[in-house]
Design an enzyme around this catalytic site. Structure first.
Site, mmCIF file in Angstrom:
data_model
loop_
_atom_site.group_PDB
_atom_site.id
_atom_site.type_symbol
_atom_site.label_atom_id
_atom_site.label_comp_id
_atom_site.label_asym_id
_atom_site.label_seq_id
_atom_site.Cartn_x
_atom_site.Cartn_y
_atom_site.Cartn_z
ATOM 1 N N TYR A 33 0.828 -1.205 0.000
ATOM 2 C CA TYR A 33 0.000 0.000 0.000
ATOM 3 C C TYR A 33 0.859 1.250 0.000
ATOM 4 C CZ TYR A 33 0.848 1.054 4.976
ATOM 5 O OH TYR A 33 1.422 1.392 6.174
ATOM 6 N N LYS A 151 6.569 -2.084 1.811
ATOM 7 C CA LYS A 151 5.402 -1.484 2.475
ATOM 8 C C LYS A 151 4.180 -2.392 2.309
ATOM 9 C CE LYS A 151 3.275 3.064 3.168
ATOM 10 N NZ LYS A 151 3.732 3.246 4.563
ATOM 11 N N GLU A 183 12.394 2.245 14.033
ATOM 12 C CA GLU A 183 11.505 3.296 13.538
ATOM 13 C C GLU A 183 10.263 3.337 14.415
ATOM 14 O OE1 GLU A 183 10.481 2.205 9.520
ATOM 15 O OE2 GLU A 183 10.129 0.138 10.091
ATOM 16 N N LEU A 207 11.438 1.094 6.863
ATOM 17 C CA LEU A 207 10.776 1.543 5.654
ATOM 18 C C LEU A 207 11.562 2.699 5.049
ATOM 19 C CD1 LEU A 207 8.201 1.238 3.885
ATOM 20 C CD2 LEU A 207 7.242 3.116 5.213
#
Length: 287
Positions: A33, A151, A183, A207
């Protein structure tokens, strides 16, 4: 008024939008996504999101159901049909509906990828009052799968992390692995010490944030010092300031980590300035 959503080539009222129970995105989280922000009716960092989508699909050997230009046209149409001035466009591509449940991937020549888009209106998105007071975060162990650079829609643990933060009276959680911060649950993490911006380098551990790339570029252009390396949670607690970046939060200051206030306990000058620069520059290149 009902939103218009996009499902596998058709623009539909949200009440009529349906996917098969056999879609692999639903059964296997076999999907990727992107979320693109909209400011002033224009898409922010669209090229970056389109490029990362292509990379995610490639890493999973998944076919894109549309070209880049078609994707841009669909995004623009969704913004127009839903009258989005400030908000978000959510895009999801799945491996499709093979007609039954099976761990083996279906033949892409026989089973086309699925695609869904919807919008969320968020008036005043760039004027989020949280940016004036900053976020409080907790640290939790990072137990996600190893390919965090893709992702995917596998968001159960990040969702659990946000709920852990909420239960602790905080806004978000930072993942830690071997003592170092990877993260946030839905953002990239940074600290500032002695004027130096420190953030984990790109790898399969985090990411590859589109907002991250833009913010670091703007920081370099503003002659700020950037150091890409892992930092520990103890370093973070001793930092002068901290912040996160994401497509929907832009640059968001962090003022507390695990109950420890950073600096004055208020948003720091580096995060505040980077937010201003990012919003100003991104609006100039929005499409």
């Amino acid at each position: 008024m009902s939103r218009t959503v996009y499902v596998n080539g058709a623009y539909l009222p949200e009440e009529e939008a349906k996917i098969s129970v056999f879609d692999r995105g639903f059964l296997m989280a076999d999907a990727v996504y992107e979320v693109t922000s909209v400011l002033g009716g224009k898409l922010i960092d669209f090229d970056g999101h389109a490029a990362r989508l292509a990379r995610s699909l490639s890493e999973l050997d998944m076919q894109s159901p549309v070209t880049r230009d078609e994707l841009l046209a669909i995004h623009r149409e969704m913004v127009a049909r839903n009258g989005i001035e400030d908000g978000l466009v959510y895009l999801q591509v799945t491996r499709g509906n093979p007609g039954d449940r099976d761990f083996a991937f279906p033949d892409p020549a026989k089973v086309p990828s699925g695609i869904v888009l919807f919008t969320q209106s968020k008036p005043g998105l760039a004027d989020n009052p949280a940016a004036k007071v900053g976020m409080k975060v907790i640290s939790i162990p990072d137990i996600r799968w190893g390919r965090r650079d893709i992702k995917t829609v596998q968001l159960l643990y990040p969702s659990m992390g946000k709920m852990m933060a909420k239960k602790a009276g905080c806004d978000d959680a930072w993942f830690t692995e071997d003592g170092a911060v990877t993260e946030g649950t839905s953002n990239n993490a940074y600290i500032v010490k002695g004027g130096t911006i420190i953030t984990r380098q790109l790898s399969e551990d985090i990411l590859h944030g589109i907002t991250r790339a833009a913010v670091l570029r703007f920081a370099n252009e503003a002659q700020m010092i950037v150091e890409e390396r892992p930092f520990t949670i103890d370093e973070a607690k001793a930092a002068d300031e901290a912040f996160v970046t994401s497509a929907s939060a832009f640059v968001m200051p962090v003022v507390e980590i695990d109950g420890v206030k950073l600096g004055s306990g208020k948003p720091g000058p580096v995060a505040t300035r980077l937010r201003e620069i990012y919003l100003d520059e991104s609006r100039k290149t929005a499409v």
